[in-house]
Design a protein around this motif. Sequence first.
Motif, PDB file in Angstrom:
ATOM      1  N   UNK A 202      -4.552   2.927  -0.389  1.00 38.08           N
ATOM      2  CA  UNK A 202      -4.295   2.995  -1.824  1.00 38.08           C
ATOM      3  C   UNK A 202      -3.280   1.915  -2.189  1.00 38.08           C
ATOM      4  N   UNK A 203      -3.619   1.121  -3.186  1.00 40.89           N
ATOM      5  CA  UNK A 203      -2.759   0.008  -3.579  1.00 40.89           C
ATOM      6  C   UNK A 203      -1.573   0.539  -4.371  1.00 40.89           C
ATOM      7  N   UNK A 204      -0.371   0.154  -3.976  1.00 42.55           N
ATOM      8  CA  UNK A 204       0.835   0.622  -4.648  1.00 42.55           C
ATOM      9  C   UNK A 204       0.856   0.133  -6.096  1.00 42.55           C
ATOM     10  N   UNK A 205       1.432   0.951  -6.962  1.00 35.81           N
ATOM     11  CA  UNK A 205       1.543   0.569  -8.366  1.00 35.81           C
ATOM     12  C   UNK A 205       0.286   0.808  -9.157  1.00 35.81           C
ATOM     13  N   UNK A 206      -0.700   1.507  -8.562  1.00 35.18           N
ATOM     14  CA  UNK A 206      -1.945   1.793  -9.290  1.00 35.18           C
ATOM     15  C   UNK A 206      -2.163   3.296  -9.391  1.00 35.18           C
ATOM     16  N   UNK A 207      -1.082   4.036  -9.562  1.00 30.37           N
ATOM     17  CA  UNK A 207      -1.200   5.484  -9.723  1.00 30.37           C
ATOM     18  C   UNK A 207      -2.086   5.786 -10.932  1.00 30.37           C
ATOM     19  N   UNK A 208      -2.748   6.925 -10.908  1.00 32.42           N
ATOM     20  CA  UNK A 208      -3.741   7.213 -11.946  1.00 32.42           C
ATOM     21  C   UNK A 208      -3.188   7.083 -13.368  1.00 32.42           C
ATOM     22  N   UNK A 209      -3.902   6.314 -14.176  1.00 34.42           N
ATOM     23  CA  UNK A 209      -3.618   6.240 -15.610  1.00 34.42           C
ATOM     24  C   UNK A 209      -4.703   7.047 -16.330  1.00 34.42           C
ATOM     25  N   UNK A 210      -4.582   7.158 -17.627  1.00 34.98           N
ATOM     26  CA  UNK A 210      -5.561   7.924 -18.396  1.00 34.98           C
ATOM     27  C   UNK A 210      -6.583   6.988 -19.026  1.00 34.98           C
ATOM     28  N   UNK A 211      -7.855   7.393 -18.912  1.00 39.67           N
ATOM     29  CA  UNK A 211      -8.918   6.660 -19.578  1.00 39.67           C
ATOM     30  C   UNK A 211      -8.890   6.986 -21.073  1.00 39.67           C
TER      31      UNK A 211
ATOM     32  N   UNK B 162       0.833  -1.194   0.000  1.00 42.11           N
ATOM     33  CA  UNK B 162       0.000   0.000   0.000  1.00 42.11           C
ATOM     34  C   UNK B 162       0.870   1.248   0.000  1.00 42.11           C
ATOM     35  N   UNK B 163       0.483   2.211  -0.837  1.00 43.13           N
ATOM     36  CA  UNK B 163       1.282   3.426  -0.990  1.00 43.13           C
ATOM     37  C   UNK B 163       0.740   4.595  -0.183  1.00 43.13           C
ATOM     38  N   UNK B 164      -0.471   4.477   0.363  1.00 46.23           N
ATOM     39  CA  UNK B 164      -1.045   5.575   1.148  1.00 46.23           C
ATOM     40  C   UNK B 164      -2.199   5.040   1.975  1.00 46.23           C
ATOM     41  N   UNK B 165      -2.494   5.761   3.056  1.00 47.44           N
ATOM     42  CA  UNK B 165      -3.657   5.459   3.894  1.00 47.44           C
ATOM     43  C   UNK B 165      -4.436   6.744   4.112  1.00 47.44           C
ATOM     44  N   UNK B 166      -5.756   6.639   4.093  1.00 49.55           N
ATOM     45  CA  UNK B 166      -6.637   7.774   4.356  1.00 49.55           C
ATOM     46  C   UNK B 166      -7.501   7.427   5.553  1.00 49.55           C
ATOM     47  N   UNK B 167      -7.524   8.333   6.539  1.00 52.53           N
ATOM     48  CA  UNK B 167      -8.133   8.043   7.831  1.00 52.53           C
ATOM     49  C   UNK B 167      -9.122   9.134   8.182  1.00 52.53           C
ATOM     50  N   UNK B 168     -10.352   8.746   8.506  1.00 52.88           N
ATOM     51  CA  UNK B 168     -11.345   9.679   9.029  1.00 52.88           C
ATOM     52  C   UNK B 168     -11.661   9.288  10.461  1.00 52.88           C
ATOM     53  N   UNK B 169     -11.584  10.265  11.355  1.00 51.28           N
ATOM     54  CA  UNK B 169     -11.771  10.040  12.789  1.00 51.28           C
ATOM     55  C   UNK B 169     -12.821  11.016  13.295  1.00 51.28           C
ATOM     56  N   UNK B 170     -13.551  10.610  14.319  1.00 49.04           N
ATOM     57  CA  UNK B 170     -14.545  11.489  14.925  1.00 49.04           C
ATOM     58  C   UNK B 170     -13.923  12.828  15.329  1.00 49.04           C
ATOM     59  N   UNK B 171     -14.641  13.907  15.061  1.00 48.52           N
ATOM     60  CA  UNK B 171     -14.268  15.275  15.433  1.00 48.52           C
ATOM     61  C   UNK B 171     -13.013  15.779  14.726  1.00 48.52           C
ATOM     62  N   UNK B 172     -12.565  15.060  13.702  1.00 46.91           N
ATOM     63  CA  UNK B 172     -11.404  15.527  12.946  1.00 46.91           C
ATOM     64  C   UNK B 172     -11.731  16.828  12.212  1.00 46.91           C
ATOM     65  N   UNK B 173     -12.963  16.953  11.702  1.00 49.87           N
ATOM     66  CA  UNK B 173     -13.346  18.169  11.006  1.00 49.87           C
ATOM     67  C   UNK B 173     -13.343  19.373  11.936  1.00 49.87           C
ATOM     68  N   UNK B 174     -13.844  19.197  13.162  1.00 50.37           N
ATOM     69  CA  UNK B 174     -13.827  20.295  14.130  1.00 50.37           C
ATOM     70  C   UNK B 174     -12.389  20.652  14.486  1.00 50.37           C
ATOM     71  N   UNK B 175     -11.554  19.624  14.731  1.00 48.90           N
ATOM     72  CA  UNK B 175     -10.155  19.861  15.091  1.00 48.90           C
ATOM     73  C   UNK B 175      -9.408  20.559  13.962  1.00 48.90           C
ATOM     74  N   UNK B 176      -9.744  20.256  12.714  1.00 52.22           N
ATOM     75  CA  UNK B 176      -9.062  20.873  11.573  1.00 52.22           C
ATOM     76  C   UNK B 176      -9.305  22.378  11.510  1.00 52.22           C
TER      77      UNK B 176
END
Length: 495
Positions: free
Chosen positions: A248-257, A127-141
């Motif tokens: 995000x799965x490594x090696x699957x960077x955006x290609x063009x449709x 995996x090349x990246x992780x995205x995390x949503x946590x309670x009250x993260x929007x308020x803290x931001x």
Amino acid sequence: MANNPLNLDEVGEWSGIWWLPDDPGQPIPGVLRYSPDDGLVLSLIGAFEDRIMSTPSPGLTVFHEGSRNWDVIHGAAEQREISLLGCFPKGGKRTIGARVKSPDKQTVVAMTALVGAHVSGEDDAVFSAAEIAVEDLGFWAASSVFEGFLGVPDGKIDGTGSISVKPVQTRSVLVDGTEFRLQHQHTLPFFDQRKGGTVGRMRDTAFVRVVPAVPFSLGGAREAASLVQDLISLATHRAAGVIWLRLEVAGTEPALLPDGRPAPRRRANVLYSPTALGRGNAKAVDYHRVFFTCESLPFEEVVPRWYEARGRLQAATSMILGLRYAPARYVENNLLTAVGAAEVLHRGLRIDEKPFPRSEFKAMRDAMLEQVPERHRERFKGVIRNDPTLRDRLYALAARPDQDAIALLMPDVDRWAERTTRARNDLTHEGKTPNHRIEELIAVVEVTTAVVILNLLHELGLPAERQSEIVREHPQLRATASAAREWLVSPDAVS
């Protein structure tokens, strides 16, 4: 939408085929169901062999007690790859000897599911990246894509107004080769036509994207989620549940449709049981109960400090935040946790001062050991140590944060240090605290917890004025200060 994250507080179902990685030629149909209460349950029409067998001689098969577990089960369902990790059978029905032959049935429980990728195990670094949503993260931001306007000509609301959306700039910081990004994503406007009226809505979600220098594993991604979760828990002084975790799965960077547009990144949603389960639609924390946000401690500053402090003070932060994630029902448990966190924190801060010079202590210890029979000397030698006492450690911790904040928290540091030490020693050495009333023990726990928290906030660089403001205005710390004035003041001072 297929690209939306899978919330951990929502149910899901995937029908498909499932197989063991070392036997992909024998797939079995079944349905995977997830719910926050029951976890991950795979219902198979058919069965993986879960009996433990041996063949001591040709033609002789012996079945042993117990059943077989599986580290990984792969699946293909709803046009997505799925990996189930930490799997074990939980019941089923076999048709051996039945009058009418029909498929076996088997139920398998999994600890973790990766919806969108096949992996060989939790340590598979794909995996090349992780995205995390946590309670009250929007308020803290302390940021949002939304802005609201009301029509107020001549100081009177005229019923006009608007809500506008403006993308928020991503905030980013590099820490030890890993990039942390604070990002927002929002939905498009949606008008919900109801019989009693129309509701227009959009949703803004703040999340942290973690991009390591090299691909990491599911275990590494969960540790990144834990780091973010603990930071928000410290900032809001409450358990911060994980709402969703997406990789995000490594090696699957955006290609063009074919039409020239970038193809969506290949992502995998993680379904598991975090320390605390996030409720995405629950009411946000009240701002009076928050210690700090990105407005008082910018994201670019607090993340590197937290990364370093949490690594250095891991045991102390885990113990003190544990009182937020899983509050103990008994004050004795809280006492040991709070005081233990204070001791561990003092050691982790590396501010130990030896009570005696090394040479002087050695001479004293040797003189004492001379009075001990030789057969007991090794035992006594390990007991006699040149370390600060618990009371010394408490004094040192109280001296580090803003002193105005400490004075507001407790008027008598000597009394707090004395009664805390006595309570801990009585409990650990005698198994009870006969010299303390329950109200005093509660005050000891709350004040000690507050001292540890103020030290952590001090380590993060929270301004002195804000430390004092927290003690004055935070409802829980105000109550703690009130209890300290009632129960942790020397009788001489009162008189």
